[in-house]
Write an enzyme that holds these catalytic residues in place. Structure first.
Site, PDB file in Angstrom:
ATOM      1  N   ASP A  16      -1.192  -7.949  -8.672  1.00 56.11           N
ATOM      2  CA  ASP A  16      -2.330  -7.107  -8.325  1.00 56.11           C
ATOM      3  C   ASP A  16      -2.584  -6.097  -9.447  1.00 56.11           C
ATOM      4  OD1 ASP A  16      -2.446  -8.426  -5.903  1.00 56.11           O
ATOM      5  OD2 ASP A  16      -1.277  -6.899  -4.848  1.00 56.11           O
ATOM      6  N   LYS A  17      -3.800  -5.595  -9.506  1.00 60.97           N
ATOM      7  CA  LYS A  17      -4.199  -4.657 -10.555  1.00 60.97           C
ATOM      8  C   LYS A  17      -3.192  -3.529 -10.747  1.00 60.97           C
ATOM      9  CE  LYS A  17      -7.753  -1.199 -11.587  1.00 60.97           C
ATOM     10  NZ  LYS A  17      -9.023  -0.556 -11.129  1.00 60.97           N
TER      11      LYS A  17
END
Length: 323
Positions: A138-139
């Site tokens: 995830d970011k």
């Protein structure tokens, strides 16, 4: 630049009676069945120089030939980017992803992603699906990722991920005090009402997460997590499902809840921790070419270490001031 692939193989007689796509998968093991099927349909994989159908049965002794140029699937722009590369050879690359870096271009993120940086660092990855990215973080999750640099390595790594032979371990800080570790075996799918979220749902895909307690604090727990599957947001969804959401995870933990009696330092740290406290600390896999098992580890990022330090100080403060 497209990758030119030229392959030939004589069909062993003991494979006679099987379908063309089944035989091709056994003759050209570096490539997935679906990719070989598409080459057969497009006329890029021939039998004795003739086009055949995927379901056609062969007798053995035929010559299979592949001639194909694997073009860039999409036109993404290479971008100069400082990548924290832990390991690299001709087949794979392992890097330590920082917080805030989106892995793959998407809506609202057409540029400035890890994929753009990879294409600048490895221009030939333009001919590998998704520029060699076989799994994502995830970011705002930090830590280790492996990237394939060839089509054969990409096929092998995807197969390892599907067979669950890749070892992926994470460290996380969860809200609440856990009594012990456990295994969460609950299917994960798209949230029925909020499409940006995932959720435990009966219609989801199998998802298995193992975790153990590293340290407990007054209102939080430091855990080590091992993934058996790799669903989107898996750790975040599973830990939230058992009522131990991750610190900083606004998507699954809801609004910030400050512990009663928290020291000023802890309050400030929690208020300014604007990402989920999740770090991919260990990665192990079999090298696609040598078949040697390789493993890498990276230290916790500075913000994560600071969070643990402040939690420990808060714990110590309350122990020293108990009556």
């Amino acid at each position: 630049m497209a990758e030119q692939i030229q392959l030939s193989a004589v069909v062993p007689h003991d494979l006679g009676g099987q379908r063309l796509d089944q035989i091709a998968a056994q003759c050209f093991t570096d490539y997935s069945r679906s990719r070989l099927q598409s080459w057969i349909k497009d006329g890029n994989l021939t039998v004795d120089g003739q086009n055949r159908k995927t379901r056609d049965k062969l007798i053995g002794g035929e010559t299979l030939h592949v001639a194909v140029a694997v073009e860039d699937g999409e036109r993404w722009e290479p971008e100069q980017m400082d990548l924290d590369i832990i390991y690299e050879d001709d087949s794979i690359l392992v890097l330590n992803k920082p917080a805030g870096l989106v892995v793959h271009p998407g809506a609202g993120n057409a540029a400035g992603t890890l994929l753009n940086g990879l294409l600048h660092h490895c221009p030939d990855n333009a001919s590998v699906p998704r520029a060699g990215i076989v799994h994502r973080l995830d970011k705002d999750t930090t830590g280790l990722m492996v990237v394939a640099k060839t089509l054969a390595a990409q096929t092998d790594l995807v197969s390892q991920l599907q067979e669950r032979s890749v070892n992926r371990e994470y460290e996380a800080v969860a809200m609440g005090v856990m009594t012990a570790g456990r295994t969460i075996d609950e299917p994960i799918g798209r949230h029925p009402a909020q499409r940006t979220r995932m959720a435990v749902t009966h219609s989801g895909k199998p998802a298995i997460t193992h975790y153990r307690v590293v340290d407990r604090y007054r209102n939080h727990t430091h855990v080590r997590v091992k993934l058996e599957t790799g669903r989107t947001h898996q750790i975040r969804v599973h830990l939230s499902h058992v009522n131990y959401p991750l610190v900083g995870d606004t998507l699954y933990a809801g609004r910030l809840r400050l512990p009663k009696g928290a020291t000023p330092e802890l309050k400030e740290t929690l208020q300014n921790f604007h990402r989920q406290a999740l770090h991919a600390c260990q990665l192990g896999l079999y090298h696609p070419v040598t078949d040697e098992y390789m493993e890498w580890q990276v230290d916790l990022p500075e913000d994560f270490q600071q969070l643990l330090s402040v939690l420990q100080q808060d714990q110590q403060y309350h122990l020293e001031n108990e009556e």
